[in-house]
Design a protein around this motif. Structure first.
Motif, PDB file in Angstrom:
ATOM      1  N   GLY A   1       0.840  -1.205   0.000  1.00  0.00           N
ATOM      2  CA  GLY A   1       0.000   0.000   0.000  1.00  0.00           C
ATOM      3  C   GLY A   1       0.864   1.239   0.000  1.00  0.00           C
ATOM      4  N   MET A   2       1.641   1.432   1.079  1.00  0.00           N
ATOM      5  CA  MET A   2       2.511   2.612   1.130  1.00  0.00           C
ATOM      6  C   MET A   2       3.608   2.515   0.077  1.00  0.00           C
ATOM      7  SD  MET A   2       4.661   4.366   4.230  1.00  0.00           S
ATOM      8  CE  MET A   2       5.861   5.649   3.837  1.00  0.00           C
TER       9      MET A   2
ATOM     10  N   GLU B   1       3.591   1.204  -2.953  1.00  0.00           N
ATOM     11  CA  GLU B   1       3.086   1.612  -4.263  1.00  0.00           C
ATOM     12  C   GLU B   1       2.866   3.122  -4.302  1.00  0.00           C
ATOM     13  OE1 GLU B   1       2.074  -0.906  -2.432  1.00  0.00           O
ATOM     14  OE2 GLU B   1       2.057  -2.713  -3.693  1.00  0.00           O
ATOM     15  N   ARG B   2       2.279   3.662  -3.224  1.00  0.00           N
ATOM     16  CA  ARG B   2       2.027   5.114  -3.172  1.00  0.00           C
ATOM     17  C   ARG B   2       3.317   5.904  -3.263  1.00  0.00           C
ATOM     18  NH1 ARG B   2      -2.685   6.267   1.242  1.00  0.00           N
ATOM     19  NH2 ARG B   2      -1.952   8.397   0.993  1.00  0.00           N
TER      20      ARG B   2
ATOM     21  N   VAL C   1       4.781   5.641  -6.871  1.00  0.00           N
ATOM     22  CA  VAL C   1       3.986   6.427  -7.822  1.00  0.00           C
ATOM     23  C   VAL C   1       4.249   7.924  -7.602  1.00  0.00           C
ATOM     24  CG1 VAL C   1       1.621   7.115  -8.411  1.00  0.00           C
ATOM     25  CG2 VAL C   1       2.193   4.690  -8.205  1.00  0.00           C
ATOM     26  N   ALA C   2       4.343   8.337  -6.340  1.00  0.00           N
ATOM     27  CA  ALA C   2       4.621   9.757  -6.045  1.00  0.00           C
ATOM     28  C   ALA C   2       5.973  10.173  -6.612  1.00  0.00           C
ATOM     29  CB  ALA C   2       4.569   9.997  -4.537  1.00  0.00           C
TER      30      ALA C   2
ATOM     31  N   GLN D   1       0.151   5.958   5.781  1.00  0.00           N
ATOM     32  CA  GLN D   1       1.028   5.663   4.648  1.00  0.00           C
ATOM     33  C   GLN D   1       1.792   6.879   4.117  1.00  0.00           C
ATOM     34  OE1 GLN D   1      -1.008   3.188   1.769  1.00  0.00           O
ATOM     35  NE2 GLN D   1      -1.545   1.673   3.324  1.00  0.00           N
ATOM     36  N   GLN D   2       1.928   7.933   4.954  1.00  0.00           N
ATOM     37  CA  GLN D   2       2.778   9.072   4.608  1.00  0.00           C
ATOM     38  C   GLN D   2       3.849   9.173   5.693  1.00  0.00           C
ATOM     39  OE1 GLN D   2       2.364  10.900   1.890  1.00  0.00           O
ATOM     40  NE2 GLN D   2       0.238  10.555   1.293  1.00  0.00           N
TER      41      GLN D   2
END
Lengths: 150, 85
Positions: free
Chosen positions: A55-56, A58-59, A62-63, B61-62
Motif C-alpha cells: 500500500g505505502m 506503491e504510493r 507512484v509519487a 502511509q505518509q
C-alpha cells in the motif's frame, strides 16, 4: 505513461525497455535511460529477503515517478521493485525514463533510484549460507545521495 | 483515540507481532507520546522502541515525524530506516 510495479516475481529488463520504447510517444522522445539493480554477491550471502509495506510502497513509488515526470518533462517512466526472497545475481529493481533529450532522461533515472532508496518502505535482510540472518542497516551515503535532489 | 499499528523489519521481530490495534489515553497526542506509551506494554516493545534515533514512522502511509499529531482511527507504522533499491 507511468508504470509502477511492486511484485515478488522476477522481471525481464530487456522486455521492460522494449515496452517503454513502445509506450513513449515518438514525436516527443529522444532518449531512454535505465538502471537495473542486482543482488550483489557479498561473500557468504546465500539470499536476500525484501520486506515491504503493502500500500505505502506503491504510493511512494507512484509519487516519485510523478515527481520525476513533472520535473524532467518525461514522456514515459517505468519503476519496478521486487519483494520477497532472491539470490545473488537476480534483479531487484528497475528504473527507466524516456525524455526528449539525454540529460533529463539520465538525471531523472538517477533521481528515481537515489530517492526510492530513502523514500520507499523496503527493508533488506541478508541470509547467510549457515542460516543466520541480519537486517541491513541504512547507509548515510544513501541519504546524502538522495539529498542532492532536494 | 484508536490507533492501528503496523510494525516492520526488526521492529516487528522484537515486538513479535505484525501489528495491533490500541486505544490510547488522552495524554498520548504525538507519535513520540505513542512510542513512549507503547514501550511499557512488553519487554519486546521496550526492546524495539528503546532507541528512537533508529525508528521511522508513517501515518496513513505518509512519512511522519516524532512530533506529528495522531488522529483517531489512524494507521501508524513504526519501522527502521528503509533499505530498498
Amino acid at each position: 505513461m507511468i508504470r509502477v510495479l511492486v511484485q515478488p516475481e522476477p522481471f525481464d529488463a530487456a522486455t521492460e525497455l522494449a515496452a517503454l520504447l513502445t509506450a513513449a510517444p515518438d514525436a516527443d522522445s529522444g532518449g531512454i535511460a535505465s538502471f537495473t539493480g542486482l543482488v550483489r554477491n557479498d561473500g557468504a550471502l546465500a539470499a536476500l529477503e525484501l520486506q515491504h509495506y503493502p500500500g505505502m510502497t506503491e504510493r511512494a513509488l507512484v509519487a516519485l515517478a510523478n515527481e520525476a515526470a513533472a520535473r524532467w518533462s518525461l514522456t514515459a517512466v517505468t519503476v519496478i521493485h521486487r519483494h520477497g526472497r532472491m539470490v545473488p545475481g537476480e534483479a531487484i529493481v528497475f528504473v527507466a525514463t524516456a525524455s526528449a533529450h539525454r540529460t533529463p532522461a539520465l538525471e531523472s533515472c538517477a533521481f528515481l533510484i537515489d530517492r526510492l532508496k530513502t523514500d520507499a518502505p523496503f527493508w533488506k535482510r541478508e541470509w547467510s549460507a549457515d542460516g543466520t540472518t541480519s537486517w541491513v542497516d541504512a547507509k548515510d551515503a544513501d541519504t546524502d545521495k538522495a539529498g542532492r535532489w532536494d | 483515540m484508536e490507533i492501528r499499528l503496523l510494525y516492520f523489519a526488526w521492529v516487528r521481530e522484537r515486538i513479535g507481532i505484525d501489528g495491533e490495534t490500541v486505544v490510547v489515553p488522552a495524554h498520548v497526542a504525538t507519535i513520540d507520546d505513542l512510542t513512549g506509551w507503547l514501550s511499557v506494554r512488553s519487554a519486546g516493545h521496550a526492546a524495539a522502541l528503546a532507541d528512537s534515533t533508529r525508528l521511522r514512522f508513517a501515518i496513513d502511509q505518509q512519512l511522519a515525524q516524532p512530533d506529528t499529531m495522531l488522529v483517531d482511527g489512524a494507521e501508524v507504522a513504526i519501522f527502521p530506516p528503509v533499505t530498498g533499491g
